[in-house]
Design a protein around this motif. Structure first.
Motif, PDB file in Angstrom:
ATOM      1  N   ARG A 184      -0.399  -4.464  -7.617  1.00  0.00           N
ATOM      2  CA  ARG A 184      -0.657  -5.774  -7.296  1.00  0.00           C
ATOM      3  C   ARG A 184       0.061  -6.694  -8.338  1.00  0.00           C
ATOM      4  NH1 ARG A 184      -5.389  -3.338  -6.103  1.00  0.00           N
ATOM      5  NH2 ARG A 184      -6.272  -3.661  -8.315  1.00  0.00           N
ATOM      6  N   ARG A 239      -2.742   0.918  -8.083  1.00  0.00           N
ATOM      7  CA  ARG A 239      -3.002  -0.188  -7.211  1.00  0.00           C
ATOM      8  C   ARG A 239      -2.880  -1.431  -8.009  1.00  0.00           C
ATOM      9  NH1 ARG A 239      -5.322   3.728  -4.728  1.00  0.00           N
ATOM     10  NH2 ARG A 239      -7.379   3.608  -5.500  1.00  0.00           N
ATOM     11  N   THR A 265       1.792   2.931  -3.394  1.00  0.00           N
ATOM     12  CA  THR A 265       0.740   3.821  -3.907  1.00  0.00           C
ATOM     13  C   THR A 265       0.346   5.135  -3.032  1.00  0.00           C
ATOM     14  OG1 THR A 265      -1.044   2.584  -3.379  1.00  0.00           O
ATOM     15  CG2 THR A 265      -0.012   2.260  -5.563  1.00  0.00           C
ATOM     16  N   GLU A 272       0.738  -1.412  -0.042  1.00  0.00           N
ATOM     17  CA  GLU A 272      -0.034   0.097  -0.044  1.00  0.00           C
ATOM     18  C   GLU A 272       0.815   1.343   0.171  1.00  0.00           C
ATOM     19  OE1 GLU A 272      -0.441  -2.539   2.122  1.00  0.00           O
ATOM     20  OE2 GLU A 272      -2.406  -3.359   1.396  1.00  0.00           O
TER      21      GLU A 272
END
Length: 192
Positions: free
Chosen positions: A187, A183, A90, A87
């Protein structure tokens, strides 16, 4: 590297000058806001302005340095508040989402780079360093999250971020869309 960390603290008059310069440079443009107007808005004489900053070019650099300090602080706070390494990559997009609710006339650094194309101008140097810092931060965060190709991912995130910054004043939802896309990129790059 923190820009301007060797600069002495601002006096109260210096603070008023930088605050007035920030408002005028951001709202009207760097070339459109002259020292007479800045002195008038800050309640000082032109002599005081020149005694403190030496030139308009140095005042531009001081304005951008102050703004850079606030931006970096906002980004660091977003990184610190993120839920983990993935996290954190980003987090600059989250900082941008908050930042653009206050600063609606686009990116002061992109605006400065457009107005000050000479790389020797002190304001250009501050703006360019701010962009290099963000690119480096993306790479650092991507490496910490164990992403594949952290340098490539950082470049992609940087381009996406700068596109969101440039289009934010259009109110088309590009900042939120860029965050969603960032994101997804992260990922896909995280090693599982």
């Amino acid at each position: 590297m923190d820009i301007g960390s060797d600069a002495p603290p601002l006096t109260p008059a210096g603070r008023r000058i930088v605050d007035a310069a920030e408002e005028l440079f951001y709202e009207r443009g760097i070339t459109a806001a002259g020292v007479d107007l800045i002195a008038e808005h800050s309640g000082v004489t032109k002599r005081t302005l020149y005694n403190r900053f030496g030139s308009k070019n140095n005042l531009v650099a001081a304005y951008l340095t102050e703004r850079d300090r606030r931006w970096r602080s906002a980004v660091r706070a977003a990184v610190d508040a993120s839920g983990g390494a993935e996290e954190a990559v980003t987090a600059p997009f989250e900082a941008l989402r908050s930042w653009t609710t206050t600063y609606t006339r686009g990116c002061a650094f992109l605006n400065a780079l457009a107005e000050l194309p000479d790389p020797r101008h002190p304001g250009h140097r501050v703006a360019a360093e701010q962009k290099r810092w963000l690119l480096g931060l993306f790479e650092e965060l991507a490496a910490a999250a164990d992403c594949h190709g952290p340098a490539t991912l950082a470049t992609r995130l940087f381009v996406l971020h700068e596109g969101a910054v440039a289009t934010a004043p259009l109110s088309l939802g590009t900042v939120a869309a860029a965050g969603d896309l960032a994101r997804a990129l992260v990922r896909a790059a995280v090693r599982r």
